[in-house]
Write a protein that holds these residues in place. Structure first.
Motif, PDB file in Angstrom:
ATOM      1  N   ASP A  71     -19.869 -55.090 -66.917  1.00 51.29           N
ATOM      2  CA  ASP A  71     -18.411 -55.149 -67.090  1.00 51.29           C
ATOM      3  C   ASP A  71     -18.031 -55.416 -68.549  1.00 51.29           C
ATOM      4  N   GLU A  72     -18.788 -56.284 -69.231  1.00 53.40           N
ATOM      5  CA  GLU A  72     -18.515 -56.563 -70.637  1.00 53.40           C
ATOM      6  C   GLU A  72     -18.690 -55.301 -71.486  1.00 53.40           C
ATOM      7  N   ILE A  73     -19.769 -54.588 -71.228  1.00 52.98           N
ATOM      8  CA  ILE A  73     -20.031 -53.360 -71.990  1.00 52.98           C
ATOM      9  C   ILE A  73     -18.956 -52.314 -71.703  1.00 52.98           C
ATOM     10  N   LYS A  74     -18.570 -52.204 -70.424  1.00 49.31           N
ATOM     11  CA  LYS A  74     -17.522 -51.251 -70.055  1.00 49.31           C
ATOM     12  C   LYS A  74     -16.232 -51.556 -70.816  1.00 49.31           C
ATOM     13  N   LEU A  75     -15.820 -52.810 -70.828  1.00 53.45           N
ATOM     14  CA  LEU A  75     -14.591 -53.189 -71.522  1.00 53.45           C
ATOM     15  C   LEU A  75     -14.687 -52.894 -73.022  1.00 53.45           C
ATOM     16  N   PHE A  76     -15.867 -53.193 -73.596  1.00 54.31           N
ATOM     17  CA  PHE A  76     -16.045 -52.953 -75.028  1.00 54.31           C
ATOM     18  C   PHE A  76     -15.982 -51.465 -75.339  1.00 54.31           C
ATOM     19  N   ALA A  77     -16.647 -50.662 -74.487  1.00 54.27           N
ATOM     20  CA  ALA A  77     -16.667 -49.208 -74.723  1.00 54.27           C
ATOM     21  C   ALA A  77     -15.281 -48.615 -74.571  1.00 54.27           C
ATOM     22  N   GLU A  78     -14.537 -49.039 -73.552  1.00 55.63           N
ATOM     23  CA  GLU A  78     -13.192 -48.508 -73.327  1.00 55.63           C
ATOM     24  C   GLU A  78     -12.239 -48.966 -74.434  1.00 55.63           C
ATOM     25  N   ALA A  79     -12.494 -50.131 -75.012  1.00 53.40           N
ATOM     26  CA  ALA A  79     -11.603 -50.646 -76.063  1.00 53.40           C
ATOM     27  C   ALA A  79     -11.788 -49.918 -77.390  1.00 53.40           C
ATOM     28  N   MET A  80     -12.956 -49.311 -77.596  1.00 55.15           N
ATOM     29  CA  MET A  80     -13.190 -48.613 -78.866  1.00 55.15           C
ATOM     30  C   MET A  80     -12.248 -47.425 -79.010  1.00 55.15           C
ATOM     31  N   ASN A  81     -11.964 -46.673 -77.925  1.00 56.68           N
ATOM     32  CA  ASN A  81     -10.921 -45.649 -77.851  1.00 56.68           C
ATOM     33  C   ASN A  81     -10.998 -44.687 -79.038  1.00 56.68           C
ATOM     34  N   GLU A  82     -12.173 -44.146 -79.277  1.00 56.82           N
ATOM     35  CA  GLU A  82     -12.327 -43.168 -80.350  1.00 56.82           C
ATOM     36  C   GLU A  82     -13.289 -42.088 -79.907  1.00 56.82           C
TER      37      GLU A  82
ATOM     38  N   THR B 126     -32.700 -57.372 -70.298  1.00 56.34           N
ATOM     39  CA  THR B 126     -32.410 -56.198 -69.481  1.00 56.34           C
ATOM     40  C   THR B 126     -32.527 -54.943 -70.338  1.00 56.34           C
ATOM     41  N   HIS B 127     -32.499 -53.784 -69.690  1.00 54.89           N
ATOM     42  CA  HIS B 127     -32.426 -52.506 -70.394  1.00 54.89           C
ATOM     43  C   HIS B 127     -31.088 -51.874 -70.029  1.00 54.89           C
ATOM     44  N   ILE B 128     -30.344 -51.426 -71.068  1.00 48.84           N
ATOM     45  CA  ILE B 128     -28.995 -50.899 -70.858  1.00 48.84           C
ATOM     46  C   ILE B 128     -28.920 -49.504 -71.476  1.00 48.84           C
ATOM     47  N   PHE B 129     -28.324 -48.603 -70.767  1.00 44.65           N
ATOM     48  CA  PHE B 129     -28.024 -47.298 -71.356  1.00 44.65           C
ATOM     49  C   PHE B 129     -26.721 -46.779 -70.781  1.00 44.65           C
ATOM     50  N   ILE B 130     -26.127 -45.847 -71.522  1.00 43.00           N
ATOM     51  CA  ILE B 130     -24.869 -45.234 -71.102  1.00 43.00           C
ATOM     52  C   ILE B 130     -25.064 -43.721 -71.104  1.00 43.00           C
ATOM     53  N   CYS B 131     -24.607 -43.089 -70.032  1.00 39.04           N
ATOM     54  CA  CYS B 131     -24.664 -41.631 -69.959  1.00 39.04           C
ATOM     55  C   CYS B 131     -23.247 -41.075 -69.888  1.00 39.04           C
ATOM     56  N   ASP B 132     -23.088 -39.802 -70.256  1.00 41.82           N
ATOM     57  CA  ASP B 132     -21.764 -39.186 -70.142  1.00 41.82           C
ATOM     58  C   ASP B 132     -21.524 -38.761 -68.702  1.00 41.82           C
ATOM     59  N   ASP B 133     -20.390 -38.108 -68.469  1.00 40.51           N
ATOM     60  CA  ASP B 133     -20.052 -37.745 -67.093  1.00 40.51           C
ATOM     61  C   ASP B 133     -20.973 -36.672 -66.529  1.00 40.51           C
TER      62      ASP B 133
ATOM     63  N   GLY C  94      -7.594 -42.608 -67.275  1.00 42.59           N
ATOM     64  CA  GLY C  94      -8.283 -42.972 -66.047  1.00 42.59           C
ATOM     65  C   GLY C  94      -9.378 -42.018 -65.638  1.00 42.59           C
ATOM     66  N   ASN C  95      -9.698 -41.066 -66.529  1.00 42.59           N
ATOM     67  CA  ASN C  95     -10.790 -40.149 -66.226  1.00 42.59           C
ATOM     68  C   ASN C  95     -12.116 -40.778 -66.625  1.00 42.59           C
ATOM     69  N   VAL C  96     -13.183 -40.479 -65.832  1.00 43.54           N
ATOM     70  CA  VAL C  96     -14.503 -41.039 -66.083  1.00 43.54           C
ATOM     71  C   VAL C  96     -15.136 -40.325 -67.262  1.00 43.54           C
ATOM     72  N   ASP C  97     -15.433 -41.093 -68.328  1.00 45.93           N
ATOM     73  CA  ASP C  97     -16.122 -40.539 -69.495  1.00 45.93           C
ATOM     74  C   ASP C  97     -17.645 -40.643 -69.358  1.00 45.93           C
ATOM     75  N   GLY C  98     -18.072 -41.660 -68.620  1.00 45.40           N
ATOM     76  CA  GLY C  98     -19.517 -41.882 -68.471  1.00 45.40           C
ATOM     77  C   GLY C  98     -19.777 -43.095 -67.577  1.00 45.40           C
ATOM     78  N   TYR C  99     -21.052 -43.541 -67.623  1.00 43.98           N
ATOM     79  CA  TYR C  99     -21.458 -44.656 -66.767  1.00 43.98           C
ATOM     80  C   TYR C  99     -22.350 -45.608 -67.550  1.00 43.98           C
ATOM     81  N   VAL C 100     -22.119 -46.912 -67.314  1.00 46.73           N
ATOM     82  CA  VAL C 100     -22.953 -47.949 -67.917  1.00 46.73           C
ATOM     83  C   VAL C 100     -24.015 -48.358 -66.887  1.00 46.73           C
ATOM     84  N   PHE C 101     -25.291 -48.267 -67.317  1.00 46.51           N
ATOM     85  CA  PHE C 101     -26.404 -48.691 -66.466  1.00 46.51           C
ATOM     86  C   PHE C 101     -27.039 -49.949 -67.072  1.00 46.51           C
TER      87      PHE C 101
END
Length: 474
Positions: free
Chosen positions: A49-60, A82-89, A150-157
């Motif tokens: 959730d923290e990463i999601k908020l940070f990514a959405e706040a960058m807005n670029e 942990t291991h974290i990665f983000i993928c696009d839609d 509100g469109n999905v740009d990607g997913y935080v794993f």
């Protein structure tokens, strides 16, 4: 043998405690494992959730693949291992928390089955290798990253390697086992000490019982201060031991007294008979000695008969409860002593109400009671003294009293007058024919009726008084 029983009981208790401990431990381990999994999932979701908020706040544009976001992922990954990665839609990994210059994950694409599973979900968690994405199993939580529309740009794993969880779980199990073994050992020590303490009075009772069997009635169980079942049993056992000791003492005294009382007339009979047979006693005196032999034989017969009656009373022979006139019984019994009263010049007085007093009891047995009391009073009255027999009613009971004037019974001997074969000093000089069982039998008969008898003696007057239950009016 007693030790083996103690250890067997101890082992049974220990096994029961161990089984309960194991069952409780398994339940606690299962609950602990579920708790660890929940806590791990909560931590993973918190990071996602923290990463999601940070990514959405960058807005670029290309924010998901920015260096700044990758550095943030790396920092969070190091904090919670942990291991974290983000993928696009489309499922292509655009950034990762690993710190390699060339990430082995960036550019990899998740399988279509994984992406179909994520479609339309706000959160998702699973345990596995993400359809071949990882070489080992991981705990995985996933949250979507959305744009301003509100469109999905990607997913935080956010993932956590299962082997790491097993290591943490193994440490928890090891700690639990060490604490469990320590607690179990301490419990066994306390159980052993407590079992020994509980068994001590029981072992003492067994040893005391063995001594009782060998005729030693002096053994007692040591003091046990706890007010529980063992304490009650200990007190009851010691009480029983005291009772047995007193009973044995009375039995020994009884045997000694019986032996003495039987030996005296038998010795006299044998001596007089031998004197007649060997001529020591001249023919002119044979009649006199034969009369003495007859007297001793009758005394011996009375003693045997009294002992048989006493045995019957001790065996709990039931008394016949019937309604009869107590006044008539007393008058009838006293008339049997008319000649002896005149010989001793006694002033006989009957004090009783004009109306008959009806009581409940065994008439024959109570006749013997009145007979023995009057006989005893005449025997110990001084010549020319007064002898009074009284009957009255009080508090729902009938009282009968026999009072004589003679010597005063010492205060210390009053509690003993109803004992078997007890003879005070005054009776030894005056009661040559008595066997010492009359008053004992009187008390036994009254006790069999559920009533009481008591004696008072002062200023030369002695009175025996007993109670009986009044019968209902017909």
């Amino acid at each position: 043998m007693r030790q083996s029983v103690f250890f067997k009981n101890f082992l049974v208790t220990a096994c029961m405690f161990a089984v309960c401990f194991v069952i409780f431990g398994l339940a606690m381990l299962a609950a602990g494992r579920a708790f660890l999994i929940r806590e791990q999932e909560r931590s993973l979701y918190s990071s996602a959730d923290e990463i999601k908020l940070f990514a959405e706040a960058m807005n670029e544009q290309d924010a998901l693949s920015s260096l700044e976001l990758r550095m943030t992922l790396a920092a969070i990954s190091r904090c919670n291992d942990t291991h974290i990665f983000i993928c696009d839609d489309g499922g292509t990994v655009v950034t990762s928390s690993d710190t390699f210059r060339v990430s082995p994950f960036i550019g990899e694409t998740l399988s279509e089955s994984v992406m179909r599973t994520l479609a339309g979900r706000e959160t998702y968690e699973t345990v596995g290798d993400l359809d071949g994405f990882y070489d080992t199993e991981h705990y995985v939580v996933t949250v979507p990253v959305e744009d301003l529309r509100g469109n999905v740009d990607g997913y935080v794993f956010v993932t956590y390697e299962a082997d790491g969880f097993l290591e943490a779980w193994s440490g928890f199990i090891l700690t639990y086992l060490l604490i469990g073994v320590l607690v179990l050992a301490l419990a066994m020590v306390f159980q052993y000490i407590y079992s020994r303490r509980m068994a001590r009075p029981l072992l003492e009772m067994a040893e005391a019982a063995d001594k009782f069997g060998r005729g030693d009635y002096s053994a007692r169980v040591g003091s046990y201060e706890e007010d529980d079942e063992i304490g009650v049993l200990t007190q009851a056992f010691n009480g029983m031991a005291e009772s047995l000791s007193r009973t044995e003492s009375r039995r020994s005294e009884f045997v000694a007294n019986v032996s003495h009382e039987l030996r005296t007339p038998m010795t006299a009979i044998a001596g007089f008979a031998d004197g007649i047979l060997d001529g020591t006693i001249p023919p002119s005196e044979e009649k006199q000695y034969l009369e003495r032999i007859s007297s001793e034989t009758k005394r011996l017969s009375r003693l045997v008969r009294s002992m048989l009656d006493m045995s019957r009373l001790q065996d709990g022979a039931a008394v016949r409860m019937e309604r009869f006139d107590l006044s008539e019984l007393v008058v009838r019994t006293v008339l049997n002593f008319e000649e002896r009263v005149e010989e001793k010049r006694l002033e006989m007085e009957l004090r009783m109400p004009e109306d008959s007093i009806y009581v409940l009891g065994d008439e024959d047995a109570l006749t013997r009671v009145v007979y023995n009391l009057v006989d005893n009073a005449i025997k110990f009255s001084r010549a020319g003294g007064a002898l009074t027999v009284s009957i009255w009613k009080e508090d729902g009971l009938a009282y009968t009293s026999v009072r004589d004037q003679g010597e005063t019974i010492p205060r210390e001997e009053l509690p003993l007058v109803f004992d078997r074969f007890h003879k005070s000093d005054r009776s030894r000089s005056q009661d040559k024919d008595g066997v010492g069982l009359g008053l004992y039998m009187v008390k036994a008969i009254i006790a069999a009726h559920g009533q009481r008898i008591f004696v008072t003696s002062e200023a030369g007057e002695t009175a025996f008084t007993f109670t009986l239950a009044l019968a209902e009016e017909e």
